[in-house]
Write a protein that holds these residues in place. Structure first.
Motif, PDB file in Angstrom:
ATOM      1  N   VAL A 356       0.825  -1.204   0.000  1.00 49.53           N
ATOM      2  CA  VAL A 356       0.000   0.000   0.000  1.00 49.53           C
ATOM      3  C   VAL A 356       0.865   1.263   0.000  1.00 49.53           C
ATOM      4  O   VAL A 356       0.473   2.289  -0.528  1.00 49.53           O
ATOM      5  CB  VAL A 356      -0.994  -0.043   1.197  1.00 49.53           C
ATOM      6  CG1 VAL A 356      -0.279   0.139   2.510  1.00 49.53           C
ATOM      7  CG2 VAL A 356      -2.084   1.012   1.030  1.00 49.53           C
ATOM      8  N   LEU A 357       2.075   1.133   0.544  1.00 52.19           N
ATOM      9  CA  LEU A 357       2.941   2.318   0.596  1.00 52.19           C
ATOM     10  C   LEU A 357       3.401   2.731  -0.795  1.00 52.19           C
ATOM     11  O   LEU A 357       3.437   3.925  -1.116  1.00 52.19           O
ATOM     12  CB  LEU A 357       4.156   2.045   1.498  1.00 52.19           C
ATOM     13  CG  LEU A 357       3.792   1.752   2.952  1.00 52.19           C
ATOM     14  CD1 LEU A 357       5.043   1.541   3.783  1.00 52.19           C
ATOM     15  CD2 LEU A 357       2.929   2.865   3.550  1.00 52.19           C
ATOM     16  N   VAL A 359       1.738   2.190  -3.393  1.00 53.07           N
ATOM     17  CA  VAL A 359       0.552   2.784  -4.021  1.00 53.07           C
ATOM     18  C   VAL A 359       0.467   4.257  -3.651  1.00 53.07           C
ATOM     19  O   VAL A 359       0.281   5.128  -4.515  1.00 53.07           O
ATOM     20  CB  VAL A 359      -0.736   2.043  -3.575  1.00 53.07           C
ATOM     21  CG1 VAL A 359      -1.973   2.789  -4.043  1.00 53.07           C
ATOM     22  CG2 VAL A 359      -0.741   0.617  -4.080  1.00 53.07           C
ATOM     23  N   LEU A 360       0.626   4.522  -2.366  1.00 55.48           N
ATOM     24  CA  LEU A 360       0.504   5.907  -1.901  1.00 55.48           C
ATOM     25  C   LEU A 360       1.586   6.796  -2.530  1.00 55.48           C
ATOM     26  O   LEU A 360       1.334   7.937  -2.895  1.00 55.48           O
ATOM     27  CB  LEU A 360       0.594   5.951  -0.366  1.00 55.48           C
ATOM     28  CG  LEU A 360      -0.596   5.322   0.351  1.00 55.48           C
ATOM     29  CD1 LEU A 360      -0.357   5.226   1.844  1.00 55.48           C
ATOM     30  CD2 LEU A 360      -1.880   6.118   0.091  1.00 55.48           C
ATOM     31  N   LEU A 363       0.714   7.553  -5.965  1.00 56.27           N
ATOM     32  CA  LEU A 363      -0.357   8.549  -6.054  1.00 56.27           C
ATOM     33  C   LEU A 363       0.125   9.936  -5.637  1.00 56.27           C
ATOM     34  O   LEU A 363      -0.632  10.895  -5.714  1.00 56.27           O
ATOM     35  CB  LEU A 363      -1.526   8.131  -5.163  1.00 56.27           C
ATOM     36  CG  LEU A 363      -2.265   6.869  -5.585  1.00 56.27           C
ATOM     37  CD1 LEU A 363      -3.274   6.472  -4.518  1.00 56.27           C
ATOM     38  CD2 LEU A 363      -2.975   7.074  -6.921  1.00 56.27           C
ATOM     39  N   LYS A 365       0.862  10.804  -2.599  1.00 56.38           N
ATOM     40  CA  LYS A 365       0.281  11.210  -1.311  1.00 56.38           C
ATOM     41  C   LYS A 365       1.339  11.226  -0.213  1.00 56.38           C
ATOM     42  O   LYS A 365       1.089  11.710   0.883  1.00 56.38           O
ATOM     43  CB  LYS A 365      -0.834  10.220  -0.902  1.00 56.38           C
ATOM     44  CG  LYS A 365      -1.958  10.123  -1.904  1.00 56.38           C
ATOM     45  CD  LYS A 365      -2.987  11.210  -1.677  1.00 56.38           C
ATOM     46  CE  LYS A 365      -3.927  11.311  -2.848  1.00 56.38           C
ATOM     47  NZ  LYS A 365      -5.283  10.889  -2.546  1.00 56.38           N
ATOM     48  N   LEU A 366       2.489  10.609  -0.509  1.00 60.20           N
ATOM     49  CA  LEU A 366       3.530  10.586   0.529  1.00 60.20           C
ATOM     50  C   LEU A 366       4.706  11.456   0.101  1.00 60.20           C
ATOM     51  O   LEU A 366       5.068  11.468  -1.069  1.00 60.20           O
ATOM     52  CB  LEU A 366       4.021   9.173   0.768  1.00 60.20           C
ATOM     53  CG  LEU A 366       3.057   8.278   1.533  1.00 60.20           C
ATOM     54  CD1 LEU A 366       3.627   6.869   1.663  1.00 60.20           C
ATOM     55  CD2 LEU A 366       2.763   8.819   2.926  1.00 60.20           C
TER      56      LEU A 366
ATOM     57  N   ALA B  24      -7.000   3.801  -0.196  1.00 56.94           N
ATOM     58  CA  ALA B  24      -5.733   3.919  -0.917  1.00 56.94           C
ATOM     59  C   ALA B  24      -5.677   2.904  -2.059  1.00 56.94           C
ATOM     60  O   ALA B  24      -5.294   3.247  -3.195  1.00 56.94           O
ATOM     61  CB  ALA B  24      -4.576   3.703   0.048  1.00 56.94           C
ATOM     62  N   TYR B  79     -11.767   9.886  -0.571  1.00 57.29           N
ATOM     63  CA  TYR B  79     -10.405  10.006  -1.114  1.00 57.29           C
ATOM     64  C   TYR B  79      -9.442  10.184   0.035  1.00 57.29           C
ATOM     65  O   TYR B  79      -9.715  10.954   0.964  1.00 57.29           O
ATOM     66  CB  TYR B  79     -10.310  11.208  -2.056  1.00 57.29           C
ATOM     67  CG  TYR B  79     -11.175  11.039  -3.285  1.00 57.29           C
ATOM     68  CD1 TYR B  79     -10.682  10.377  -4.420  1.00 57.29           C
ATOM     69  CD2 TYR B  79     -12.484  11.503  -3.303  1.00 57.29           C
ATOM     70  CE1 TYR B  79     -11.491  10.204  -5.526  1.00 57.29           C
ATOM     71  CE2 TYR B  79     -13.293  11.321  -4.408  1.00 57.29           C
ATOM     72  CZ  TYR B  79     -12.793  10.675  -5.522  1.00 57.29           C
ATOM     73  OH  TYR B  79     -13.578  10.495  -6.619  1.00 57.29           O
ATOM     74  N   ILE B  80      -8.337   9.456  -0.018  1.00 62.94           N
ATOM     75  CA  ILE B  80      -7.350   9.576   1.067  1.00 62.94           C
ATOM     76  C   ILE B  80      -6.555  10.873   0.870  1.00 62.94           C
ATOM     77  O   ILE B  80      -6.258  11.262  -0.267  1.00 62.94           O
ATOM     78  CB  ILE B  80      -6.450   8.327   1.107  1.00 62.94           C
ATOM     79  CG1 ILE B  80      -5.635   8.293   2.396  1.00 62.94           C
ATOM     80  CG2 ILE B  80      -5.554   8.221  -0.116  1.00 62.94           C
ATOM     81  CD1 ILE B  80      -5.040   6.917   2.687  1.00 62.94           C
ATOM     82  N   THR B  81      -6.278  11.581   1.972  1.00 60.01           N
ATOM     83  CA  THR B  81      -5.508  12.846   1.881  1.00 60.01           C
ATOM     84  C   THR B  81      -4.032  12.537   2.167  1.00 60.01           C
ATOM     85  O   THR B  81      -3.699  11.410   2.508  1.00 60.01           O
ATOM     86  CB  THR B  81      -6.001  13.855   2.937  1.00 60.01           C
ATOM     87  OG1 THR B  81      -5.802  13.254   4.219  1.00 60.01           O
ATOM     88  CG2 THR B  81      -7.483  14.177   2.755  1.00 60.01           C
ATOM     89  N   THR B  82      -3.199  13.536   2.031  1.00 58.75           N
ATOM     90  CA  THR B  82      -1.772  13.294   2.313  1.00 58.75           C
ATOM     91  C   THR B  82      -1.581  12.962   3.797  1.00 58.75           C
ATOM     92  O   THR B  82      -0.743  12.133   4.150  1.00 58.75           O
ATOM     93  CB  THR B  82      -0.921  14.515   1.947  1.00 58.75           C
ATOM     94  OG1 THR B  82      -1.577  15.670   2.444  1.00 58.75           O
ATOM     95  CG2 THR B  82      -0.760  14.621   0.435  1.00 58.75           C
ATOM     96  N   ALA B  85      -2.477   9.475   4.194  1.00 57.62           N
ATOM     97  CA  ALA B  85      -1.425   8.612   3.649  1.00 57.62           C
ATOM     98  C   ALA B  85      -0.319   8.433   4.675  1.00 57.62           C
ATOM     99  O   ALA B  85       0.173   7.319   4.881  1.00 57.62           O
ATOM    100  CB  ALA B  85      -0.883   9.212   2.366  1.00 57.62           C
ATOM    101  N   LYS B  86       0.029   9.544   5.318  1.00 61.15           N
ATOM    102  CA  LYS B  86       1.100   9.459   6.337  1.00 61.15           C
ATOM    103  C   LYS B  86       0.655   8.585   7.506  1.00 61.15           C
ATOM    104  O   LYS B  86       1.437   7.764   8.027  1.00 61.15           O
ATOM    105  CB  LYS B  86       1.456  10.864   6.849  1.00 61.15           C
ATOM    106  CG  LYS B  86       2.359  11.600   5.858  1.00 61.15           C
ATOM    107  CD  LYS B  86       2.593  13.036   6.329  1.00 61.15           C
ATOM    108  CE  LYS B  86       3.209  13.875   5.206  1.00 61.15           C
ATOM    109  NZ  LYS B  86       2.869  15.287   5.334  1.00 61.15           N
ATOM    110  N   LEU B  88      -1.524   6.203   7.426  1.00 58.02           N
ATOM    111  CA  LEU B  88      -1.559   4.813   6.972  1.00 58.02           C
ATOM    112  C   LEU B  88      -0.138   4.250   6.950  1.00 58.02           C
ATOM    113  O   LEU B  88       0.100   3.114   7.357  1.00 58.02           O
ATOM    114  CB  LEU B  88      -2.206   4.747   5.577  1.00 58.02           C
ATOM    115  CG  LEU B  88      -2.370   3.345   4.969  1.00 58.02           C
ATOM    116  CD1 LEU B  88      -3.198   2.439   5.883  1.00 58.02           C
ATOM    117  CD2 LEU B  88      -3.036   3.422   3.610  1.00 58.02           C
ATOM    118  N   ARG B  89       0.815   5.074   6.468  1.00 62.59           N
ATOM    119  CA  ARG B  89       2.202   4.587   6.412  1.00 62.59           C
ATOM    120  C   ARG B  89       2.673   4.212   7.816  1.00 62.59           C
ATOM    121  O   ARG B  89       3.255   3.155   8.024  1.00 62.59           O
ATOM    122  CB  ARG B  89       3.106   5.678   5.843  1.00 62.59           C
ATOM    123  CG  ARG B  89       4.587   5.253   5.878  1.00 62.59           C
ATOM    124  CD  ARG B  89       5.468   6.222   5.173  1.00 62.59           C
ATOM    125  NE  ARG B  89       5.432   7.538   5.813  1.00 62.59           N
ATOM    126  CZ  ARG B  89       6.146   8.575   5.388  1.00 62.59           C
ATOM    127  NH1 ARG B  89       6.928   8.447   4.322  1.00 62.59           N
ATOM    128  NH2 ARG B  89       6.073   9.732   5.988  1.00 62.59           N
TER     129      ARG B  89
END
Lengths: 366, 110
Positions: A356-357, A359-360, A363, A365-366, B24, B79-82, B85-86, B88-89
């Protein structure tokens, strides 16, 4: 009298006997027969007039039979009916007529029995519908007729020779008619030529042709010094289906003037060996230079066996058709399977796959 | 700020993690992920049986600005935001929860 049903039947019937009665469902088809004693248009319930045939559909023939049921079943008594087994009119009307005769309550007198000359298609080159219709009539009405003994002789002519030797239709029809004339002339020759031994008068002949079996007849120059069995095997009638072992037989031996009439004992012995006592006649024919024999064999080969060939060819037709339609209608896309991609997609579905990382990251997002 | 963020993330439960994860994954696969899909997935995973709970989970994530809820047509898409995302990481790296398959993605993929 002779009756021809359908296009092919009518043409052959009039070739044998110009006064024949012809029957069809289409006025156009009836008009194509140049000479005929009587033309009968079998009626159909059709608003648009009857200028079309039955388009290979025996059901149309069967429906048309109803309009002349009484007339035809009376008219056919003691007659010879010609019909092809492939088309719609001949097959349908003849099948219905045979059924009608088979299911009659009264016993038909031998002299009143109807003989049938059926013209079978050459399955290899003729339409698949012809083969299917033939299977239906041989397996059904004809088979029942032989079992119940409701008809006279049935002649099974085959279109094989026509297609294999590429004959003109009128010429082939003429050959069938001429060939039948030779057989039908047996009692007349017995009557008019000098009788040397045995006899087949009109009554004997009428009795013979009223037997409910398939008739295979043939004729050839007979060589008394060679075996009869060999000569018979070498000279089958090419227009008829090959015979099975005979149940009854008839022969007429014509010897030249001053010829040896005892040659017929060899023929009698041949039939004695296969347990058949033939009806026979030996006559002196001054026009002949060599002995000439006309032989007829009656056999009752089961239509089931007879159908084998037709069934096999019908199967082949069907398979070829299916193959063709598959080729024409279905396009199978070429599948290119990449196993690695496939495995990844599967893993993704299970939720365990692509990290998933990543993926992010992808996208942004990271 | 980072302390607050860490605390927020550490208080996230499994259903929050899954919603972020599925959102995501869907965005990665290029498909929209709406509240109804999210409810179906949570129900399929045995996290909840009611739509209200599913709604509450999504609303909490939206309030934390971890997801963005957009009205598109008559659907509310997630929608996932930044920030999400962080978060989730962080959860993935801590191996706090294990991912579960999404019925929605599976339905589309199969």
């Amino acid at each position: 009298m002779t009756i021809g049903i359908g296009g092919a039947g009518s043409k052959i019937a009039t070739a044998l006997n110009p006064d024949a009665t012809v029957i069809n469902v289409s006025e156009t088809e009836l008009g194509k027969i140049p000479e005929a004693g009587r033309r009968i248009l079998a009626s159909l319930h059709h608003a648009g007039g009857q200028f079309r045939g039955s388009r290979k559909d025996p059901e149309i023939g069967r429906e048309a039979f109803q309009s002349l049921r009484r007339e035809l079943s009376q008219m056919a008594r003691g007659d010879l009916v010609f019909s092809s087994t492939g088309g719609g009119t001949g097959n349908g009307i003849t099948a219905a007529l045979i059924e009608e005769l088979t299911n009659l309550d009264e016993e038909i007198q031998p002299s009143q029995k109807t003989q049938f000359a059926l013209i079978l298609p050459f399955a290899k080159l003729e339409p698949a519908e012809f083969t299917r219709n033939t299977i239906a009539i041989l397996g059904g009405p004809v088979s029942q007729a032989i079992d119940s003994g409701s008809t006279g002789n049935i002649f099974l002519f085959s279109n094989r020779l026509k297609f294999e030797s590429r004959l003109r239709e009128d010429r082939f029809n003429r050959m069938i008619a001429d060939s039948l004339s030779v057989f039908q002339a047996v009692p007349e020759k017995n009557d008019t030529l000098g009788l040397l031994d045995g006899h087949i008068d009109y009554e004997d002949f009428a009795h013979y042709i009223s037997r409910p079996f398939f008739n295979h007849f043939t004729y050839f120059d007979y060589n008394p010094s060679a075996s009869f069995a060999g000569q018979l095997a070498a000279n089958p009638n090419p227009l008829l289906l090959p015979p099975e072992s005979p149940i009854e037989a008839l022969f007429l031996l014509e010897v030249p003037a001053g010829g040896d009439p005892t040659a017929f004992y060899e023929i009698l012995e041949y039939f004695a060996k296969i347990d058949v006592s033939p009806v026979y006649s030996v006559v002196e024919n001054p026009e002949r230079t060599k002995p000439f024999v006309t032989v007829s064999l009656l056999y009752s080969r089961k239509p089931a066996e007879l159908l084998d060939d037709f069934n096999r060819i019908s199967d082949e037709h069907t398979q070829a058709k299916v193959r063709k339609s598959l080729e024409q209608h279905i396009q199978l896309p070429k599948l290119e399977v990449n196993l690695r991609e496939h495995a990844e997609r599967e893993a993704k579905q299970r939720g365990a796959g692509e990290d998933v990382l990543s993926v992010l990251k992808r996208l942004g997002k990271l | 700020m980072s302390t607050l963020f860490d605390e927020q993330v550490s208080f996230l439960a499994e259903d929050h993690f899954l919603v972020l994860y599925w959102a995501a994954q869907s965005e990665g696969a290029g498909v929209r992920y709406n509240i109804t899909n999210c409810f179906d997935d949570l129900k399929f995973s045995g996290m909840t049986r009611t739509k209200q709970t599913a709604m509450a989970t999504v609303a909490a994530l939206a309030a934390l600005r971890f997801v963005d809820l957009r009205d598109e047509g008559n659907r509310k898409n997630i929608y996932i935001t930044t920030h999400g995302a962080k978060a989730l990481r962080q959860l993935v790296l801590e191996k706090a929860f294990s991912p579960k398959p999404s019925l929605h993605l599976k339905g589309i993929a199969s």
